[in-house]
Scaffold this motif. Structure first.
Motif, short mmCIF file in Angstrom:
data_model
loop_
_atom_site.label_atom_id
_atom_site.label_comp_id
_atom_site.label_asym_id
_atom_site.label_seq_id
_atom_site.Cartn_x
_atom_site.Cartn_y
_atom_site.Cartn_z
N UNK A 1 0.84 -1.21 0.00
CA UNK A 1 0.00 0.00 0.00
C UNK A 1 0.87 1.26 0.00
N UNK A 2 1.98 1.22 0.71
CA UNK A 2 2.87 2.38 0.69
C UNK A 2 3.35 2.65 -0.74
N UNK A 3 3.67 1.62 -1.49
CA UNK A 3 4.08 1.80 -2.88
C UNK A 3 2.95 2.39 -3.71
N UNK A 4 1.72 1.94 -3.46
CA UNK A 4 0.56 2.53 -4.15
C UNK A 4 0.45 4.02 -3.82
N UNK A 5 0.63 4.36 -2.55
CA UNK A 5 0.56 5.76 -2.13
C UNK A 5 1.61 6.60 -2.84
N UNK A 6 2.83 6.11 -2.88
CA UNK A 6 3.91 6.88 -3.50
C UNK A 6 3.68 7.04 -4.99
N UNK A 7 3.17 5.98 -5.64
CA UNK A 7 2.84 6.07 -7.06
C UNK A 7 1.77 7.13 -7.30
N UNK A 8 0.70 7.09 -6.50
CA UNK A 8 -0.41 8.02 -6.69
C UNK A 8 0.03 9.46 -6.40
N UNK A 9 0.77 9.65 -5.33
CA UNK A 9 1.21 11.00 -4.96
C UNK A 9 2.09 11.59 -6.06
N UNK A 10 3.03 10.80 -6.56
CA UNK A 10 3.91 11.30 -7.61
C UNK A 10 3.16 11.61 -8.89
N UNK A 11 2.24 10.72 -9.26
CA UNK A 11 1.49 10.91 -10.50
C UNK A 11 0.58 12.13 -10.43
N UNK A 12 -0.15 12.27 -9.33
CA UNK A 12 -1.07 13.40 -9.20
C UNK A 12 -0.30 14.72 -9.15
N UNK A 13 0.79 14.74 -8.40
CA UNK A 13 1.58 15.97 -8.28
C UNK A 13 2.12 16.43 -9.64
N UNK A 14 2.50 15.47 -10.48
CA UNK A 14 3.11 15.82 -11.76
C UNK A 14 2.09 16.00 -12.88
N UNK A 15 1.03 15.18 -12.88
CA UNK A 15 0.14 15.15 -14.03
C UNK A 15 -1.21 15.82 -13.80
N UNK A 16 -1.57 16.06 -12.54
CA UNK A 16 -2.85 16.71 -12.24
C UNK A 16 -2.57 17.85 -11.26
N UNK A 17 -1.87 18.89 -11.69
CA UNK A 17 -1.43 19.94 -10.77
C UNK A 17 -2.56 20.72 -10.11
N UNK A 18 -3.77 20.65 -10.67
CA UNK A 18 -4.90 21.36 -10.05
C UNK A 18 -5.41 20.66 -8.80
#
Length: 387
Positions: free
Chosen positions: A298-315
């Motif tokens: 789950x921690x890996x899922x969290x890190x994946x989601x956080x990185x993706x949202x921060x970079x690809x969905x800046x709003x």
């Protein structure tokens, strides 16, 4: 090794899949990432324990198997470093929210106020109302790093203004994912002691903590906290057993325990379920490796989601949680209403909890306890919805 990448068929077995929180486009693959259920298979230690109990053909009224309290004590000692839970401190609860309602009825007069931190777990809102009491909220405050922290001055002001005698506390915190630090807990407990406030501490997320954060049970903070806290916990969240209601309370003080047990018994809700008891014993005696691997996944899922949202969905503002398996996402930067954001995500098949459920308008709670392939599809759906 457990296979958390396995995709299971949940239709007909899960409210999460059968009744999405808001409408999702039928032509899109459904991505239900709202209610706090996991999409993973229950480990064999639980299935084996339930099957073994089912081999005995007697399912009449029963008392709680003494191995139940021992399993709770052993699990707390190994997983959380709590070494002073005796069997008499533990009582089976048929679901943590039922235990919360009984605790409120133990500590608060009908119609009285209960303090919670905002945003708050939506189950607390209903539990307080069902107990015949009223919710008073103290907003958490984000610091420079985005961490949500208690505002002790605001808590004190509301306690004094409303005559509050009970704090309903969530640790780790749902929905923000905060894991409270010892200094924060000490300040909160000192405030409660000074103002005579009892504590109901819901700690069902205690097994979902990401190092270096560490869960510290509220009742371990001080002598006052030990005497004045009703703790709720369970195997339901950790092992995905919500349908079995494998919960329990821990109360150290004998007088408080007797009052609480009286209220709990009066609800006719706390009688033990034979299969729930067996499931918890199996989980807590054989599930250590499962939980270690689960939390890492789950921690890996969290890190994946956080990185993706921060970079690809800046709003959308993303904050990496310290615990739980949900992310608390701020959609206020989209310039759209919560309803419109939900509609856009639903059109892509993505269903996550609207923040208004938690007194956090235009925030959303996203459940990441699912196979990584589903997380990846959800992130693509979110990106497309917010474009």
């Amino acid at each position: 090794m457990y296979d958390f990448d396995q995709v299971l068929d949940h239709k007909g077995y899960s409210r999460k899949w059968d009744a999405p929180r808001y409408p999702a486009a039928p032509e899109e693959p459904l991505l239900p990432m709202w209610i706090a259920d996991m999409d993973f298979a229950v480990p064999s230690c639980v299935l084996d324990a339930v099957r073994a109990r089912m081999e005995h053909p007697v399912f009449g009224y029963c008392d709680t198997d003494p191995r139940f309290a021992q399993a709770v004590s052993d699990w707390a000692k190994v997983r959380r470093g709590v070494e002073d839970i005796a069997p008499e401190h533990v009582r089976y609860q048929n679901g943590s929210l039922g235990g919360v309602v009984s605790a409120i009825q133990t500590l608060v007069q009908p119609g009285g106020p209960v303090l919670v931190h905002l945003p708050n777990y939506n189950g607390f809102t209903k539990a307080i109302a069902d107990a015949g009491c009223r919710l008073v909220g103290s907003p958490l405050v984000q610091d420079e790093a985005g961490l949500f922290r208690m505002d002790l001055a605001d808590m004190e002001e509301r306690i004094l203004a409303e005559g509050i005698e009970c704090l309903l506390f969530c640790s780790p915190h749902n929905p923000t994912g905060r894991v409270w630090e010892r200094e924060e807990l000490e300040g909160m407990c000192a405030l409660c002691e000074r103002l005579g406030v009892s504590i109901i501490s819901d700690e069902v997320w205690a097994d979902f903590v990401f190092a270096p954060a560490r869960h510290i049970s509220t009742a371990q903070i001080s002598d006052y906290a030990r005497r004045s806290t009703i703790t709720l916990n369970g195997a339901s969240k950790t092992f995905n057993l919500a349908g079995l209601h494998t919960s329990y309370s821990i109360v150290y003080d004998q007088a408080l325990r007797e009052r609480y047990h009286q209220a709990s018994t009066a609800s006719h809700y706390s009688a033990p379920n034979t299969l729930s008891v067996a499931a918890l014993i199996g989980a807590y005696t054989g599930g250590h490796q499962y939980v270690d691997e689960l939390v890492a996944y789950i921690r890996q899922n969290m890190e994946l989601a956080h990185g993706s949202i921060s970079q690809q969905v800046p709003s959308v503002a993303s904050y990496l949680p310290q615990g739980t398996y949900t992310m608390w996402l701020d959609f206020n930067g989209t310039g759209r209403s919560q309803e419109e954001n939900a509609r856009r995500m639903g059109a892509k098949g993505l269903v996550i909890n609207p923040g208004s459920d938690y007194h956090g308008d235009n925030w959303f709670r996203m459940n990441l306890a699912c196979p990584r392939s589903q997380v990846e599809r959800a992130l693509q759906a979110l990106k497309a919805a917010m474009a």
